[in-house]
Motif scaffolding. Structure first.
Motif, PDB file in Angstrom:
ATOM      1  N   ALA A 206       0.828  -1.205   0.000  1.00  0.00           N
ATOM      2  CA  ALA A 206       0.000   0.000   0.000  1.00  0.00           C
ATOM      3  C   ALA A 206       0.864   1.257   0.000  1.00  0.00           C
ATOM      4  CB  ALA A 206      -0.954  -0.014   1.198  1.00  0.00           C
ATOM      5  N   ASN A 207       1.908   1.213   0.782  1.00  0.00           N
ATOM      6  CA  ASN A 207       2.831   2.355   0.845  1.00  0.00           C
ATOM      7  C   ASN A 207       3.468   2.660  -0.492  1.00  0.00           C
ATOM      8  OD1 ASN A 207       2.991   3.612   3.271  1.00  0.00           O
ATOM      9  ND2 ASN A 207       4.162   1.948   4.213  1.00  0.00           N
TER      10      ASN A 207
ATOM     11  N   ALA B 162       0.989   4.194  -2.726  1.00  0.00           N
ATOM     12  CA  ALA B 162       0.562   5.521  -2.255  1.00  0.00           C
ATOM     13  C   ALA B 162       1.637   6.560  -2.593  1.00  0.00           C
ATOM     14  CB  ALA B 162       0.296   5.485  -0.751  1.00  0.00           C
TER      15      ALA B 162
ATOM     16  N   ASN C 244      -4.254   5.377  -6.119  1.00  0.00           N
ATOM     17  CA  ASN C 244      -5.352   5.128  -5.196  1.00  0.00           C
ATOM     18  C   ASN C 244      -5.820   3.679  -5.382  1.00  0.00           C
ATOM     19  OD1 ASN C 244      -7.315   5.602  -3.283  1.00  0.00           O
ATOM     20  ND2 ASN C 244      -8.779   6.476  -4.749  1.00  0.00           N
ATOM     21  N   ILE C 245      -6.130   3.022  -4.259  1.00  0.00           N
ATOM     22  CA  ILE C 245      -6.587   1.636  -4.340  1.00  0.00           C
ATOM     23  C   ILE C 245      -8.077   1.610  -4.642  1.00  0.00           C
ATOM     24  CG2 ILE C 245      -6.890  -0.506  -3.046  1.00  0.00           C
ATOM     25  CD1 ILE C 245      -4.355   0.147  -1.508  1.00  0.00           C
ATOM     26  N   ARG C 246      -8.468   1.060  -5.787  1.00  0.00           N
ATOM     27  CA  ARG C 246      -9.875   1.019  -6.174  1.00  0.00           C
ATOM     28  C   ARG C 246     -10.567  -0.228  -5.658  1.00  0.00           C
ATOM     29  NH1 ARG C 246     -11.822   4.215 -10.251  1.00  0.00           N
ATOM     30  NH2 ARG C 246     -13.758   3.258  -9.526  1.00  0.00           N
ATOM     31  N   GLU C 247      -9.859  -1.314  -5.683  1.00  0.00           N
ATOM     32  CA  GLU C 247     -10.406  -2.603  -5.236  1.00  0.00           C
ATOM     33  C   GLU C 247      -9.259  -3.344  -4.602  1.00  0.00           C
ATOM     34  OE1 GLU C 247     -12.773  -5.703  -7.395  1.00  0.00           O
ATOM     35  OE2 GLU C 247     -12.737  -4.209  -8.962  1.00  0.00           O
ATOM     36  N   SER C 248      -9.533  -4.114  -3.576  1.00  0.00           N
ATOM     37  CA  SER C 248      -8.474  -4.928  -2.997  1.00  0.00           C
ATOM     38  C   SER C 248      -9.077  -6.121  -2.292  1.00  0.00           C
ATOM     39  CB  SER C 248      -7.632  -4.102  -2.018  1.00  0.00           C
ATOM     40  OG  SER C 248      -6.522  -4.856  -1.598  1.00  0.00           O
TER      41      SER C 248
ATOM     42  N   CYS D 232      -3.530   8.749  -9.638  1.00  0.00           N
ATOM     43  CA  CYS D 232      -4.158  10.058  -9.441  1.00  0.00           C
ATOM     44  C   CYS D 232      -3.342  11.145 -10.136  1.00  0.00           C
ATOM     45  CB  CYS D 232      -4.232  10.397  -7.955  1.00  0.00           C
ATOM     46  SG  CYS D 232      -5.021   9.118  -6.976  1.00  0.00           S
TER      47      CYS D 232
END
Lengths: 307, 307, 307, 307
Positions: free
Chosen positions: B44-45, B48, B53-57, B77
């Protein structure tokens, strides 16, 4: 669920009282907020730094409202943790993203009050799962406007409260239910074929904390005698719906639904009989998912992070 | 899928060639590795920090093998990103955790070759979804040991290759299939009621890249004429199973299954007819999920991160 | 269906014209009447005496209305029979018991007109079954308010009639549909996602002879955009309903229904896509059962003698 | 069931003893024989002449074996009838057509012995239906190789027999079961998760009179620990199968089956839990249909005339 904008919510503190032990190996976090970059990274980082491993994680973004929902199960790799401290450490992130959030001890079994009338199949299903330890709830009381389920509850050694109700005594009876709920530090109420309509006040008081089973595939056949309505309409499948109770009858957010095939040859009585099994299974799933904090409210709908 | 231990895999580079455009707004990452703390935070880091941006996980830990599986959809983004650069930036994390991983352009539609014999219902269902743009694949060729589906393919303007096969020509015919697969830079093969058993060599060559629909609810009724087997056994439900092809007939990892009710009164021919719809729906789902990189192999089983 | 009380019905004669050949090996009889002792014996006797063997037989008594329904398939053991003579021989029994009855040549395939708008999945499913000979109907014409399905119909070599409609031309357009229906000696009309509401007059003219597929699990989500209604309500299953057309929108007798599971993560567009397969399967079953004379009207409901 | 060729069967007389009252308003007839013209007429006539009205009737012809099966429910319009006389009057027809036939008092509830081990969900479901009067059986005894279900049976006031079993005592234990069966004039035995394999002798003795619930979707996952087998195979649906017991393990004629969806995330323990509900529902249906004489044996398969 606690809304954290600028001040620490009092609701969080209330919930701390309820959730028993002050330290745990495993916590469940659920939250919702406006979607924005970096949320998952911020959450994952915070917990990684505190020695938590992510056991389960689910997320959902509502593409129409851009609201973001997440549930994650975190296991401490460094022995038991103080839930209070975990909450405190999470507070800044919650504030930064404007989260509505809750954090629970995953070993804690929610305390449940069940309301029932004269039909015991849903009650029995819940009592059975509770007794066998497969349904992660603690049934602390059963309330009923009839006495018929008393022996069953005694058999399962669960306190039974007979609370008859008439038009004139409705508000007192509901007050008695609420008292039992409070006295037992209950987390939620399950209406397991409780054939009374709750007053708006009780609906408000238990908002998001009361689950009902309706014996039809909503939005079809709201209100009374849905199987007879289904018979009259000649549908080829009948169903059941578990939903959160709101002041609008049978209009609350739907948690789970299922159906079963029927035919022209089935009488209304047979529909009732076939429906029993669907009702019990659907309510069991809804109670389980709610107890595991898998259900998040999305206005008039639910997000259900089932397995 | 690329195995990254100590050296950069050549397979990753191969896949770059296939996946078309070199920059994208959205990538899909999927990986598996031994479970250990900090994986999600690290992933995630990294993204980021790169403005994703995380849309689905979705994630899953196999509690018996302690293997960890994850799929995440990442949206930039900050305008289009070079996939090659994203891959390079991910490589250190992949090495640190010993991941088996793949990263895809989410706008890229996988290129698919479909094999079919004389029954067109599964083929037609896929062609229809492809034509309407709702099934995220690019059907680049149809191969068949019969000519009967040629007009249908012409109608859909998809190249059709008639490749008759006899015992003596099987290896040449399979070589022709592989050539068509390679020449078209295909990503996977779908056996849409292709009534030939693939040789071990072909199964190996397309390992994890060939999806079959078997017309029974596996593991029941493997092999030939499963509907007749089902009729003879007198089952009350018939089914269909989509699975990855392996050298053991009808034993590959199951992606999706469904069933439909039948009765004693249904003839084998009626079972065949009822089964058609199940087969098409089940195969469609499996193809869709594979194309969206929602299916991860877990030894002889699958992890399916469906919606 | 013909009502026989005291006089020989003219409707029976009309139907004779339609049902083609004058002699047959197999007939289907269906009737309803008030329940009374001896009906089955009288019917079975009559046909036994004429050398018929009963191949299939189903019956149902509505315990609330005491109406009796029966469908039976009769095979001649003595070579071909004149349908006209069989009808004549049955007339006295029909009169004695006050039956509403019909008798068909079981080898005759009903002539069907299909109405469609811009979505072809239900149409294609019916055309495919017709072409393969597994759906016992004869598709004599397709009518549409759009031109988009014309190539598909040409491909299947079925006459296509483009009948655009505006508010002002609705009555003329419906007259054109009725003309096509009559000119083709059609037996029934199928609305295969025809997105126009039929006028009361047309509903009356085709009473019991028009089948619609509605893309929701009725009685939930009547009217327009049911999948969007379902999305807004947050249901966990979506469905489709095949029913006879009446002048009350989506209130006609239900022939068949089915559902599929969805989740909070599915967009309205995905519900539409998932629903396609259910719609096609449900409509196919309803058309098949109607064509095989398995569906009997019981006021606002149906009796379906499916296998 | 009685085979009537040339001599009056003794089995019919045996069954008379069992089925209690000697006169009734309603009888159920079921039979099978080679298909031939006139059967239905002969049967319908005979009963019409005796003042019976046909309440329900179902028939089926196996198109491959040309065997004919029929079940009919007959109501006397002239007051109570002697079952013995009805049987005697039917005997000539049964002989003429070589029928295997049985005739029952429809008001008689079959006497049932239930065998169970340590899991009570199927037992409880049956006891509950029996107690409420919705399941048309009379549970006369429960036998178990464990003591754990004793309190439940006492609660329902059903005699419980604890019959422990070891390798060495198996034949004696089975003899004890058979004695309990005989002493209670039982009509059939239900294995409600009885985890012992019956000996061939006991299977023979109770041929067509013993119903088992197997916790998989047969023919998949025969034998022990089917949920663990299902987990290992990675199926996407799990199921349950009710079937008649034969000496070949899990190979008896299937009466009913159902399935439920599962995912890669479900542990074997969760499959067991999900499966409980399916097992109970499937077994309940099989017991109900058998008790209503809706199930006819067709060699290794069943004909089920469900509603």
């Amino acid at each position: 669920m606690s809304k954290t904008q600028n001040t620490e919510s009092t609701k969080v503190e209330l919930e701390n009282k309820d959730t028993g032990s002050s330290s745990t190996h495993e916590v469940v976090l659920k939250f919702s907020c406006s979607d924005q970059p970096g949320i998952v990274a911020a959450v994952a980082n915070l917990f990684a730094l505190q020695g938590f491993n992510i056991r389960e994680s689910s997320q959902f973004e509502d593409v129409h409202t851009h609201k973001f929902f997440m549930r994650t199960v975190l296991e401490s790799c460094e022995g038991p943790k103080s839930i209070e401290q975990v909450k405190t450490s999470f507070e800044p992130i919650a504030q930064r993203y404007g989260m509505e959030w809750s954090l629970y001890d995953n070993q804690y079994k929610p305390r449940v009050v069940i309301a029932v009338s004269q039909w015991g199949h849903c009650l029995e299903n819940l009592l059975d799962g509770y007794k066998r330890g497969t349904l992660p709830i603690d049934i602390v009381a059963v309330v009923s406007n009839h006495a018929v389920m008393q022996p069953l509850c005694e058999w399962y050694q669960v306190p039974f409260h007979h609370l008859p109700v008439t038009k004139d005594t409705k508000s007192e009876q509901e007050a008695a239910i609420l008292n039992i709920f409070s006295d037992n530090n209950a987390d939620f109420l399950v209406l397991a074929r409780y054939m009374q309509i709750l007053s708006n006040d009780l609906c408000e008081a238990l908002s998001g904390k009361a689950i009902n089973i309706h014996h039809s595939f909503l939005p079809g056949f709201k209100g009374a005698k849905p199987y007879h309505q289904a018979y009259d309409r000649g549908v080829k499948l009948i169903g059941a719906t578990a939903h959160y109770v709101t002041s609008e009858l049978d209009e609350g957010p739907i948690i789970e639904q299922a159906v079963e095939r029927v035919s022209h040859a089935n009488t209304p009585e047979e529909l009732v009989e076939i429906g029993r099994d669907i009702e019990a299974v659907v309510l069991n799933r809804a109670v389980r998912w709610h107890a595991q904090h898998r259900v998040l409210l999305n206005e008039t709908k639910t997000v259900v992070f089932s397995r």
